[in-house]
Design a protein around this motif. Structure first.
Motif, PDB file in Angstrom:
ATOM      1  N   ILE A  29      -4.285 -45.713  -6.621  1.00 22.38           N
ATOM      2  CA  ILE A  29      -4.382 -44.309  -6.215  1.00 22.38           C
ATOM      3  C   ILE A  29      -4.884 -43.453  -7.373  1.00 22.38           C
ATOM      4  N   ARG A  30      -4.438 -43.746  -8.581  1.00 23.72           N
ATOM      5  CA  ARG A  30      -4.897 -42.989  -9.749  1.00 23.72           C
ATOM      6  C   ARG A  30      -6.385 -43.231 -10.004  1.00 23.72           C
ATOM      7  N   VAL A  31      -6.840 -44.452  -9.806  1.00 27.36           N
ATOM      8  CA  VAL A  31      -8.267 -44.754  -9.952  1.00 27.36           C
ATOM      9  C   VAL A  31      -9.068 -44.011  -8.876  1.00 27.36           C
ATOM     10  N   TYR A  32      -8.569 -44.047  -7.632  1.00 29.27           N
ATOM     11  CA  TYR A  32      -9.260 -43.343  -6.552  1.00 29.27           C
ATOM     12  C   TYR A  32      -9.370 -41.849  -6.851  1.00 29.27           C
ATOM     13  N   GLU A  33      -8.280 -41.241  -7.325  1.00 26.82           N
ATOM     14  CA  GLU A  33      -8.285 -39.805  -7.590  1.00 26.82           C
ATOM     15  C   GLU A  33      -9.243 -39.440  -8.722  1.00 26.82           C
ATOM     16  N   GLN A  34      -9.357 -40.310  -9.722  1.00 21.71           N
ATOM     17  CA  GLN A  34     -10.331 -40.074 -10.789  1.00 21.71           C
ATOM     18  C   GLN A  34     -11.755 -40.114 -10.244  1.00 21.71           C
ATOM     19  N   LEU A  35     -12.047 -41.130  -9.435  1.00 23.34           N
ATOM     20  CA  LEU A  35     -13.385 -41.252  -8.847  1.00 23.34           C
ATOM     21  C   LEU A  35     -13.682 -40.057  -7.937  1.00 23.34           C
ATOM     22  N   SER A  36     -12.672 -39.647  -7.184  1.00 18.72           N
ATOM     23  CA  SER A  36     -12.861 -38.506  -6.283  1.00 18.72           C
ATOM     24  C   SER A  36     -13.160 -37.245  -7.083  1.00 18.72           C
ATOM     25  N   ALA A  37     -12.424 -37.037  -8.169  1.00 14.12           N
ATOM     26  CA  ALA A  37     -12.645 -35.866  -9.017  1.00 14.12           C
ATOM     27  C   ALA A  37     -14.038 -35.890  -9.648  1.00 14.12           C
ATOM     28  N   ASP A  38     -14.567 -37.090  -9.865  1.00 14.08           N
ATOM     29  CA  ASP A  38     -15.897 -37.233 -10.467  1.00 14.08           C
ATOM     30  C   ASP A  38     -17.014 -37.199  -9.428  1.00 14.08           C
ATOM     31  N   GLY A  39     -16.670 -36.985  -8.156  1.00 15.25           N
ATOM     32  CA  GLY A  39     -17.685 -36.792  -7.129  1.00 15.25           C
ATOM     33  C   GLY A  39     -18.111 -38.036  -6.371  1.00 15.25           C
ATOM     34  N   TYR A  40     -17.402 -39.149  -6.554  1.00 14.41           N
ATOM     35  CA  TYR A  40     -17.824 -40.395  -5.922  1.00 14.41           C
ATOM     36  C   TYR A  40     -17.561 -40.434  -4.409  1.00 14.41           C
ATOM     37  N   PHE A  41     -16.801 -39.468  -3.902  1.00 13.32           N
ATOM     38  CA  PHE A  41     -16.564 -39.410  -2.459  1.00 13.32           C
ATOM     39  C   PHE A  41     -17.023 -38.079  -1.870  1.00 13.32           C
ATOM     40  N   ALA A  42     -17.783 -37.322  -2.645  1.00  7.14           N
ATOM     41  CA  ALA A  42     -18.259 -36.015  -2.181  1.00  7.14           C
ATOM     42  C   ALA A  42     -19.249 -36.152  -1.029  1.00  7.14           C
ATOM     43  N   GLU A  43     -20.121 -37.147  -1.090  1.00  8.20           N
ATOM     44  CA  GLU A  43     -21.098 -37.327  -0.021  1.00  8.20           C
ATOM     45  C   GLU A  43     -20.394 -37.636   1.299  1.00  8.20           C
ATOM     46  N   ALA A  44     -19.366 -38.443   1.254  1.00  6.05           N
ATOM     47  CA  ALA A  44     -18.668 -38.840   2.481  1.00  6.05           C
ATOM     48  C   ALA A  44     -17.665 -37.790   2.931  1.00  6.05           C
ATOM     49  N   PHE A  45     -16.839 -37.287   2.007  1.00  9.39           N
ATOM     50  CA  PHE A  45     -15.696 -36.470   2.403  1.00  9.39           C
ATOM     51  C   PHE A  45     -15.839 -34.984   2.064  1.00  9.39           C
ATOM     52  N   GLY A  46     -16.935 -34.615   1.376  1.00  9.02           N
ATOM     53  CA  GLY A  46     -17.135 -33.222   1.026  1.00  9.02           C
ATOM     54  C   GLY A  46     -16.430 -32.829  -0.259  1.00  9.02           C
ATOM     55  N   PHE A  47     -16.386 -31.514  -0.543  1.00  9.55           N
ATOM     56  CA  PHE A  47     -15.779 -31.029  -1.784  1.00  9.55           C
ATOM     57  C   PHE A  47     -15.313 -29.596  -1.583  1.00  9.55           C
ATOM     58  N   GLU A  48     -14.551 -29.095  -2.552  1.00  7.20           N
ATOM     59  CA  GLU A  48     -14.025 -27.739  -2.489  1.00  7.20           C
ATOM     60  C   GLU A  48     -14.850 -26.806  -3.367  1.00  7.20           C
ATOM     61  N   CYS A  49     -15.125 -25.622  -2.852  1.00  4.77           N
ATOM     62  CA  CYS A  49     -15.870 -24.601  -3.590  1.00  4.77           C
ATOM     63  C   CYS A  49     -15.059 -23.305  -3.564  1.00  4.77           C
ATOM     64  N   VAL A  50     -14.990 -22.616  -4.700  1.00  7.96           N
ATOM     65  CA  VAL A  50     -14.193 -21.383  -4.763  1.00  7.96           C
ATOM     66  C   VAL A  50     -14.779 -20.288  -3.872  1.00  7.96           C
ATOM     67  N   ASP A  51     -16.065 -20.357  -3.584  1.00  7.87           N
ATOM     68  CA  ASP A  51     -16.704 -19.369  -2.716  1.00  7.87           C
ATOM     69  C   ASP A  51     -16.721 -19.820  -1.254  1.00  7.87           C
ATOM     70  N   ALA A  52     -17.169 -21.042  -1.028  1.00 10.68           N
ATOM     71  CA  ALA A  52     -17.392 -21.524   0.345  1.00 10.68           C
ATOM     72  C   ALA A  52     -16.188 -22.228   0.953  1.00 10.68           C
ATOM     73  N   GLY A  53     -15.163 -22.477   0.140  1.00 13.09           N
ATOM     74  CA  GLY A  53     -14.025 -23.237   0.665  1.00 13.09           C
ATOM     75  C   GLY A  53     -14.373 -24.718   0.739  1.00 13.09           C
ATOM     76  N   HIS A  54     -13.918 -25.393   1.787  1.00 12.89           N
ATOM     77  CA  HIS A  54     -14.221 -26.817   1.910  1.00 12.89           C
ATOM     78  C   HIS A  54     -15.626 -27.000   2.464  1.00 12.89           C
ATOM     79  N   VAL A  55     -16.455 -27.708   1.717  1.00 18.08           N
ATOM     80  CA  VAL A  55     -17.805 -28.048   2.160  1.00 18.08           C
ATOM     81  C   VAL A  55     -17.755 -29.468   2.709  1.00 18.08           C
ATOM     82  N   ALA A  56     -18.025 -29.595   3.995  1.00 20.75           N
ATOM     83  CA  ALA A  56     -17.844 -30.885   4.674  1.00 20.75           C
ATOM     84  C   ALA A  56     -18.878 -31.914   4.217  1.00 20.75           C
ATOM     85  N   GLY A  57     -18.445 -33.174   4.206  1.00 23.70           N
ATOM     86  CA  GLY A  57     -19.354 -34.280   3.938  1.00 23.70           C
ATOM     87  C   GLY A  57     -19.747 -34.964   5.236  1.00 23.70           C
ATOM     88  N   ASN A  58     -20.176 -36.204   5.133  1.00 24.51           N
ATOM     89  CA  ASN A  58     -20.606 -36.949   6.318  1.00 24.51           C
ATOM     90  C   ASN A  58     -19.439 -37.255   7.261  1.00 24.51           C
TER      91      ASN A  58
END
Length: 283
Positions: A29-58
């Motif tokens: 879980i710690r490895v997954y969270e590091q990868l997620s923080a580094d953007g490795y799941f942004a394409e699939a699951f999206g990311f958070e933006c302070v302006d736009a809120g949650h930006v959806a992924g695939n």
């Protein structure tokens, strides 16, 4: 080779043979969270933006996607459900995330309130390769011997000393041989493989030997050749009748038969390959 520390060398380390499942889940879980923080799941699951809120992924609904893919509830998110993961649950999540990881390559930096990178370009193959390396580093500490394959499937590691035979190319261009061998290896090594699965894997290898029997005749004496096939024919592998010898430890002997047959097949095919090369040179 990993460095061995004092208590490991001395044999007094309480986890000398590996870590228990709970610790492996926590590490993963710690490895997954590091990868997620580094953007490795942004394409699939999206990311958070302070302006736009949650930006959806695939994947718009991750819990739904997990349920559709794995047919289990209460797996997502890992940090919430992980402490209740069984081994099967952990491996399902590992395989699921392998299908959705991708390495962030390029994007733009949103500096307002230190929002961070908004990734736009990704490489799935590189992401899967790096994810696999990190997962296998975690699984390397597990008390049981498993690894994540290049295709994203959890497999049992080879027995010590037999690692190279799985890495070696099958010395044949005949799909009747290569497909059957690869299927047997996968059936034998899959997580949760039953004795029947392993018996079928040995049967598949015995069928490959039968297919290559003309080549074997030129390499072995008739007595040795007979003994080779006697193992599969009379020990409850290829036939089912009252003449079969079944009073043996199936787990132990199926393992021995699998590796013995796989090694024999490699020797026979490589010998044939060398012989053909020798003939072509002579010509």
């Amino acid at each position: 080779m990993a460095h061995s520390y004092y208590s490991q060398r001395k044999g007094t380390n309480p986890n000398q043979s590996g870590l228990p499942l709970d610790d492996i889940v926590d590490l993963y879980i710690r490895v997954y969270e590091q990868l997620s923080a580094d953007g490795y799941f942004a394409e699939a699951f999206g990311f958070e933006c302070v302006d736009a809120g949650h930006v959806a992924g695939n994947v718009r609904d991750i819990e739904l996607e997990v349920l559709l893919a794995v047919r289990k509830k209460d797996l997502w998110p890992p940090h919430f459900h992980g402490e209740r993961y069984s081994e099967d649950d952990l491996f399902d999540v590992i395989e699921f995330l392998f299908q959705h990881v991708s390495k962030p390559i390029d994007g733009s930096f949103h500096n307002y309130a230190e929002c961070g990178m908004h990734w736009e370009t990704f490489n799935k193959q590189q992401g899967q390769s790096e994810y696999r390396d990190k997962v296998n580093a975690v699984l390397g500490h597990y008390a049981k011997r498993f690894e994540l394959s290049e295709s994203g499937e959890i497999l049992e590691k080879p027995q010590h000393g037999f690692e190279r035979i799985f890495d070696a190319d099958i010395p044949s261009s005949d799909s009747n041989v290569t497909n059957r061998i690869n299927a047997a290896i996968l059936r034998y090594r899959r997580h949760g493989a039953t004795l029947d699965d392993r018996r079928q894997a040995v049967r598949d290898l015995a069928d490959v030997l039968e297919y290559t029997r003309p080549k074997i005749k030129s390499l072995l004496t008739s007595a040795d050749e007979k003994d080779l096939f006697n193992i599969a024919n009379n020990f409850g592998i290829r036939h089912h009748n009252d003449q079969q010898k079944t009073g043996y430890d199936a787990s132990l002997w199926l393992s021995w038969m699998f590796y013995f047959y796989l090694a024999t097949i490699h020797v026979v095919l490589r010998k044939e390959q060398q012989t053909r090369a020798g003939f072509s040179t002579d010509e």
